[in-house]
Scaffold this motif. Structure first.
Motif, short mmCIF file in Angstrom:
data_model
loop_
_atom_site.label_atom_id
_atom_site.label_comp_id
_atom_site.label_asym_id
_atom_site.label_seq_id
_atom_site.Cartn_x
_atom_site.Cartn_y
_atom_site.Cartn_z
N ARG A 52 1.86 8.55 0.65
CA ARG A 52 0.56 8.01 0.15
C ARG A 52 0.56 8.36 -1.35
N LYS A 53 1.36 9.50 -1.66
CA LYS A 53 1.49 9.79 -2.92
C LYS A 53 2.65 8.98 -3.80
N ASN A 112 5.30 12.66 1.19
CA ASN A 112 4.10 11.86 1.96
C ASN A 112 3.90 10.56 1.05
N ARG A 167 0.76 -1.16 0.10
CA ARG A 167 0.03 -0.07 0.03
C ARG A 167 0.86 1.19 -0.09
N LEU A 168 0.51 2.41 -0.73
CA LEU A 168 1.16 3.59 -0.75
C LEU A 168 1.12 4.04 1.02
N SER A 169 2.04 3.76 1.84
CA SER A 169 2.11 4.46 2.89
C SER A 169 3.50 4.12 3.58
#
Length: 221
Positions: free
Chosen positions: A206-207, A204, A177-179
């Motif tokens: 998540r990007k 970040n 996951r993008l984290s």
């Protein structure tokens, strides 16, 4: 290596001819040429991008074919335009890659959620020892026929379930996951240096673009 010439005849008001040069004996699936891509009545689309775009097929790194193409994310298949409502699917081989628009499609090994190893199409998003991969994927949710005349019909619907993977060296790609937690856990080392880089550059994770930035740094260590 000597190249063999393969001729495919697709009956579209007479016949259309594609000539392909490939040292492995062809790049199209002969058993499924001359297929229609007309879809059943469903909501959504099996394609993340419906339109055919200019594309190239590479065999062992060399250009073998230039034609409009698109990617069917439901059946994991690259479709090469071959005339009105006709296409020829590209062979799924590790030595064959495709460029459709600005996206590259490569067959790469990966590990499923059940720790099974598979091979599938991915879009590599950076270069280096560790690569972020995007796996374009669509599933078809079944429709529902009402039990009574007062019930509501729900048509089959295509749903985007695309995901990200990290590939380290020659190992199969792993789903992430993008984290920050997932990326650092999958990378596994250089944690202190990576955390400092993340903080110093206000990334970040998540990007997608920030994960790629971090991987450029990681690959340079």
């Amino acid at each position: 290596m000597k190249a063999f010439k393969l001729l495919l005849f697709i009956p579209i008001i007479g016949s259309a001819q594609l000539t392909l040069n490939n040292p492995e004996g062809g790049v199209l699936q002969l058993s499924t040429v001359n297929r229609s891509y007309d879809q059943e009545k469903t909501d959504g689309s099996p394609y993340l991008e419906d339109e055919f775009k200019g594309g190239r097929v590479y065999v062992n790194g060399d250009v073998s074919l230039e034609k409009p193409m698109r990617y069917n994310a439901y059946i994991s298949e690259i479709e090469i335009f071959a005339g009105q409502k006709q296409y020829a699917p590209l062979l799924k081989r590790a030595y064959i890659t495709a460029q459709i628009g600005d996206k590259t499609y490569k067959m790469l090994p990966y590990t499923t959620d059940r720790d099974l190893q598979r091979v599938g199409y991915f879009n590599p998003l950076n270069e280096g020892e560790v690569v972020l991969l995007f796996k374009p994927e669509v599933k078809l949710r079944q429709g529902r026929v009402p039990d009574t005349n007062y019930g509501k019909y729900v048509p089959p619907t295509y749903i985007d379930i695309s995901s990200y993977y990290l590939k380290k060296g020659e190992a199969p790609a792993e789903k992430i996951r993008l984290s920050k937690k997932w990326v650092l856990k999958t990378l596994g080392d250089q944690k202190k240096a990576l955390q400092e880089y993340i903080s110093g550059n206000k990334l970040n994770l998540r990007k997608e673009s920030d994960v790629i930035d971090l991987l450029h740094y990681y690959n340079s260590l």
